[in-house]
Design an enzyme around this catalytic site. Structure first.
Site, PDB file in Angstrom:
ATOM      1  N   ASP A  39      -3.913 -35.860 -31.952  1.00  0.00           N
ATOM      2  CA  ASP A  39      -3.689 -34.416 -31.980  1.00  0.00           C
ATOM      3  C   ASP A  39      -2.236 -34.112 -32.331  1.00  0.00           C
ATOM      4  OD1 ASP A  39      -6.280 -33.921 -31.226  1.00  0.00           O
ATOM      5  OD2 ASP A  39      -5.814 -33.373 -29.157  1.00  0.00           O
ATOM      6  N   LYS A  61      -5.684 -29.968 -34.741  1.00  0.00           N
ATOM      7  CA  LYS A  61      -6.307 -28.695 -35.108  1.00  0.00           C
ATOM      8  C   LYS A  61      -5.346 -27.572 -34.738  1.00  0.00           C
ATOM      9  CE  LYS A  61      -9.997 -29.724 -32.681  1.00  0.00           C
ATOM     10  NZ  LYS A  61      -9.836 -31.169 -32.479  1.00  0.00           N
ATOM     11  N   MET A 179      -5.131 -21.719 -23.475  1.00  0.00           N
ATOM     12  CA  MET A 179      -5.308 -21.015 -24.748  1.00  0.00           C
ATOM     13  C   MET A 179      -5.484 -19.507 -24.567  1.00  0.00           C
ATOM     14  SD  MET A 179      -7.771 -23.803 -26.682  1.00  0.00           S
ATOM     15  CE  MET A 179      -8.808 -24.088 -25.240  1.00  0.00           C
TER      16      MET A 179
END
Length: 267
Positions: A39, A61, A179
């Site tokens: 990541d 991502k 998030m």
């Protein structure tokens, strides 16, 4: 000597960022990997544990890069299978824990569908690390017996799931949100409209466990302004509840350091 893990995939948690919080098993497979798909949030210090001849591939991502995230995940799944079928030892290194909002189970399914062996290695998730580093008990004897882990960003951009969470929070259960930086304001407005008090504590922890970690304490009413003043860097974890206050502010230090954390506090 034949490598014992040829053709095997390790879905591995890299923890919150501090290499000292990496598990021994994770460090072991990273150092033995032929191919490491990582990541974007995995730190350089952790990547440096890989062998000099290992192939490192950044498959992070990023919501802001304009690429289709479903297509990106399919590419990751394909790479895992292709490299393992070549007889390589493949480590998929994921920030935090592989199964905590990390799509780890999708990668396990891809590998098992291809008939390949795999192992999942847990990692310390950022929500747990943030609470511990701030001395915030997510559960405590005689006070609360549960904690909620959720995401502020869902695939369908809905915040409807918070309706059920709010009822549980009224009983004293804290909420840990990943998030949620861009959606915090409407989420807090929903909480206040549903009857949670303006004075309920909110702790925002930016870049958990890293040298530039930053903590801001506030309430449902004040945290938005405090965050704007502090200019927090992503990613940010939020802890919302009675406990999310600086009970021991003078004791909070960087991991493995004597440098005080830079933290804001509501007056």
């Amino acid at each position: 000597m034949t490598h014992p893990y040829k053709g095997k995939v390790f879905i591995t948690g890299a923890g919150p960022g501090d290499p000292g919080l990496l598990t021994v098993r994770a460090a072991e497979v990273i150092s033995g990997a032929d191919v490491l798909l990582h990541d974007a949030l995995v730190t350089d210090e952790i990547l440096a544990l890989a062998a000099p001849d290992a192939e490192l591939i950044d498959v992070g991502k990023r919501l802001s890069d304009g690429q289709d995230q479903t297509g990106r995940q399919e590419r990751i799944n394909t790479l895992l299978v292709e490299y393992a079928l070549m007889g390589r030892c493949v480590v998929r290194l994921k920030a935090g824990d592989p199964f905590m909002f990390g799509r780890g189970i999708e990668e396990v399914r891809a590998v098992t569908d291809a008939g390949l062996p795999y192992e999942v290695i847990p990692g310390i998730t950022a929500g747990i690390a943030a609470a511990d580093l701030c001395s915030i008990p997510l559960t405590e004897r005689y006070r609360n017996t549960a904690a909620i882990f959720c995401t502020g960003h869902t695939a369908n951009h809905s915040s409807a799931h918070f309706r059920a969470f709010i009822d549980v929070m009224k009983a004293g259960t804290p909420l840990v949100m990943y998030m949620g930086f861009d959606t915090l304001v409407p989420i807090l407005a929903r909480m206040k409209a549903a009857g949670l008090p303006d004075s309920l504590g909110v702790c925002a922890v930016s870049r958990v466990s890293r040298p530039d970690q930053k903590i801001v304490y506030g309430t449902l009413s004040t945290i938005g302004g405090l965050m704007r003043e502090s200019v927090l860097k992503l990613p940010v974890v939020f802890i919302i509840g009675e406990y999310a206050r600086p009970e021991f502010p003078d004791g909070m230090l960087f991991p493995n350091s004597s440098i005080p954390l830079n933290h804001g506090q509501a007056s």
